[in-house]
Design a protein around this motif. Structure first.
Motif, short mmCIF file in Angstrom:
data_model
loop_
_atom_site.label_atom_id
_atom_site.label_comp_id
_atom_site.label_asym_id
_atom_site.label_seq_id
_atom_site.Cartn_x
_atom_site.Cartn_y
_atom_site.Cartn_z
N VAL A 231 0.87 -1.18 0.00
CA VAL A 231 0.00 0.00 0.00
C VAL A 231 0.90 1.23 0.00
CG1 VAL A 231 -1.73 1.28 1.33
CG2 VAL A 231 -1.80 -1.21 1.27
N CYS A 232 0.54 2.24 -0.74
CA CYS A 232 1.34 3.47 -0.81
C CYS A 232 1.49 4.06 0.59
CB CYS A 232 0.68 4.48 -1.73
SG CYS A 232 1.45 6.09 -1.69
N PHE A 233 2.72 4.34 0.99
CA PHE A 233 2.98 4.84 2.35
C PHE A 233 2.64 6.32 2.48
CE2 PHE A 233 6.73 6.57 0.44
CZ PHE A 233 7.16 5.59 -0.44
N THR A 234 2.35 7.00 1.37
CA THR A 234 2.01 8.41 1.45
C THR A 234 0.50 8.63 1.48
OG1 THR A 234 4.03 9.06 0.36
CG2 THR A 234 2.25 10.65 0.28
N CYS A 235 -0.22 8.13 0.47
CA CYS A 235 -1.67 8.36 0.45
C CYS A 235 -2.42 7.25 1.17
CB CYS A 235 -2.17 8.51 -0.99
SG CYS A 235 -2.07 7.01 -1.98
N LYS A 236 -1.75 6.17 1.51
CA LYS A 236 -2.35 5.03 2.23
C LYS A 236 -3.49 4.36 1.44
CE LYS A 236 -0.29 6.30 6.32
NZ LYS A 236 1.03 6.68 5.82
N GLU A 237 -3.57 4.64 0.17
CA GLU A 237 -4.65 4.09 -0.64
C GLU A 237 -4.16 3.35 -1.87
OE1 GLU A 237 -8.19 6.05 -2.10
OE2 GLU A 237 -8.05 7.39 -0.37
N GLY A 238 -3.25 3.99 -2.58
CA GLY A 238 -2.82 3.45 -3.86
C GLY A 238 -2.03 2.15 -3.72
N VAL A 239 -1.84 1.51 -4.86
CA VAL A 239 -1.01 0.32 -4.92
C VAL A 239 0.35 0.76 -5.47
CG1 VAL A 239 -0.81 -2.01 -5.88
CG2 VAL A 239 -3.06 -0.96 -5.62
N ILE A 248 5.70 2.93 -8.38
CA ILE A 248 4.93 4.16 -8.49
C ILE A 248 3.53 3.91 -7.95
CG2 ILE A 248 3.94 5.86 -10.10
CD1 ILE A 248 6.28 5.33 -11.93
N CYS A 249 3.01 4.89 -7.19
CA CYS A 249 1.66 4.77 -6.66
C CYS A 249 0.66 4.77 -7.81
CB CYS A 249 1.37 5.91 -5.69
SG CYS A 249 -0.32 5.91 -5.07
N SER A 250 -0.35 3.86 -7.72
CA SER A 250 -1.33 3.74 -8.80
C SER A 250 -2.24 4.96 -8.90
CB SER A 250 -2.20 2.50 -8.56
OG SER A 250 -2.89 2.63 -7.32
N ALA A 253 -3.07 11.00 -8.81
CA ALA A 253 -3.19 12.20 -7.98
C ALA A 253 -2.12 12.21 -6.88
CB ALA A 253 -4.57 12.28 -7.35
N CYS A 254 -1.61 11.05 -6.54
CA CYS A 254 -0.59 10.94 -5.49
C CYS A 254 0.80 10.92 -6.12
CB CYS A 254 -0.83 9.69 -4.65
SG CYS A 254 0.53 9.25 -3.56
N GLY A 255 1.06 9.93 -6.94
CA GLY A 255 2.30 9.90 -7.71
C GLY A 255 3.54 9.57 -6.92
N GLU A 256 3.40 9.08 -5.70
CA GLU A 256 4.57 8.72 -4.89
C GLU A 256 5.41 7.67 -5.61
OE1 GLU A 256 7.13 9.22 -2.82
OE2 GLU A 256 5.62 9.88 -1.36
N THR A 257 6.71 7.75 -5.45
CA THR A 257 7.59 6.74 -6.02
C THR A 257 8.52 6.20 -4.94
OG1 THR A 257 9.29 8.33 -6.62
CG2 THR A 257 7.63 7.85 -8.29
ZN LIG Z 1 -0.05 7.09 -3.10
#
Ligand SMILES: [Zn+2]
Ligand SMILES: [Zn+2]
Ligand SMILES: [Zn+2]
Length: 300
Positions: A231-239, A248-250, A253-257
């Motif tokens: 789970v994305c550690f930034t938005c807690k939602e994305g894969v 890369i976060c799915s 809108a988040c775009g965390e890498t």
């Molecule tokens: Zn994310």
């Protein structure tokens, strides 16, 4: 009955440019829009959109579930139930057509296939354009019957109504409600279509699961497929999805890498807390058995 949905519907069904528009600006800020549009991207099926909505409902319910009414403009919108019920055991799922849903209520409504085309919503075969021209030459009155039906479908939800559409076949209704007039009611998640197909088995979809305090994305074909994504550690939602260069976060809108582990080439490097402060470690680390022990200093 959801007050906000009622307000939306009144606006939508009475839409008439001649009418003086109610001042939406005076409205108090609403915490969460009552309508969520989920747009499946090209290459993804409507089922992916449906699963994104169900993922979100399941998470909201925190394991307590809820009643979910799946609504289709036509009988053929009825989804494939074989894996849906198994994927969402805490949710009480039912399907109805918009026509037959009148008078029904559920915690959540998901309107399926709100797309353009002959068998879309609005249906392009039901309304008679000639008749419409006779009745009114104002475009706001086109599809009057379909608008009523759409209104019925959307207002079945006590909490949130999800509308599933497709980016290549967006319904004129979706385009309309994504306009500025309805922005207080509608949130558009063009972002993810988070129902992501499992890259390991290719047939399942990723579902958020919990093991102890740890959340992760597992495959809907579990136990036949044991694929796991972070789970994305930034938005807690994305894969966190791996490509050739990084994770890369799915959610766009988040775009965390995050970097790929240089040792095992499979795990993702995440910040961990150690005795001597935070460091980067591999997600394939396990306390016992085969695992990747790679660590790296945090670059300042
Ligand atoms: Zn994310
Ligand atoms: Zn799988
Ligand atoms: Zn590793």
């Amino acid at each position: 009955f959801n007050r906000e949905l009622l307000d939306f519907s009144t606006e939508f069904i009475l839409k008439n440019p001649m009418q003086i528009r109610k001042s939406l600006d005076a409205r108090v800020a609403i915490k969460e829009p009552a309508i969520r549009v989920i747009t499946a991207r090209s290459g993804e099926s409507g089922e992916a959109g449906l699963r994104e909505a169900l993922n979100s409902i399941q998470e909201r319910g925190n394991g307590h579930g809820g009643d979910v009414l799946l609504i289709g403009r036509y009988r053929h919108n009825n989804p494939d139930w074989s894996s849906l019920r198994a994927s969402y055991p805490t949710l009480n799922l039912n399907f109805m057509t918009a026509h037959s849903s009148k008078g029904r209520e559920a915690d959540y409504a998901i309107v399926l296939d709100v797309i353009s085309g002959k068998y879309g919503f609005p249906s392009e075969i039901v309304d008679d354009p000639i008749l419409n021209l006779v009745l009114s030459n104002d475009s706001a009155f086109l599809n009057a019957e379909e608008r009523r039906l759409f209104y019925v479908a959307v207002t079945r939800a006590k909490n949130i109504a999800f509308l599933i559409t497709h980016e290549t076949k967006k319904s004129s209704f979706i385009e309309e409600i994504e306009g500025p007039e309805y922005e207080h009611f509608v949130s558009s998640d063009k972002m993810s279509c988070g129902a992501i197909r499992c890259s390991k088995c290719g047939g399942g979809f990723l579902i958020k699961r919990k093991a102890g305090s740890r959340s992760f994305w597992g495959c809907s074909n579990y136990p036949y497929c044991d694929a796991i994504s972070e789970v994305c550690f930034t938005c807690k939602e994305g894969v966190m999805i791996k490509n050739n260069r990084a994770f890369i976060c799915s959610r766009t809108a988040c775009g965390e890498t995050a970097p790929i582990c240089p040792r095992c080439g499979q795990g993702m490097l995440i910040v961990k807390d150690g005795k001597y402060g935070p460091f980067l470690g591999c997600t394939n680390w396990r306390s016992k058995g085969a695992s990747c022990k790679y660590t790296q200093k945090l670059s300042k």
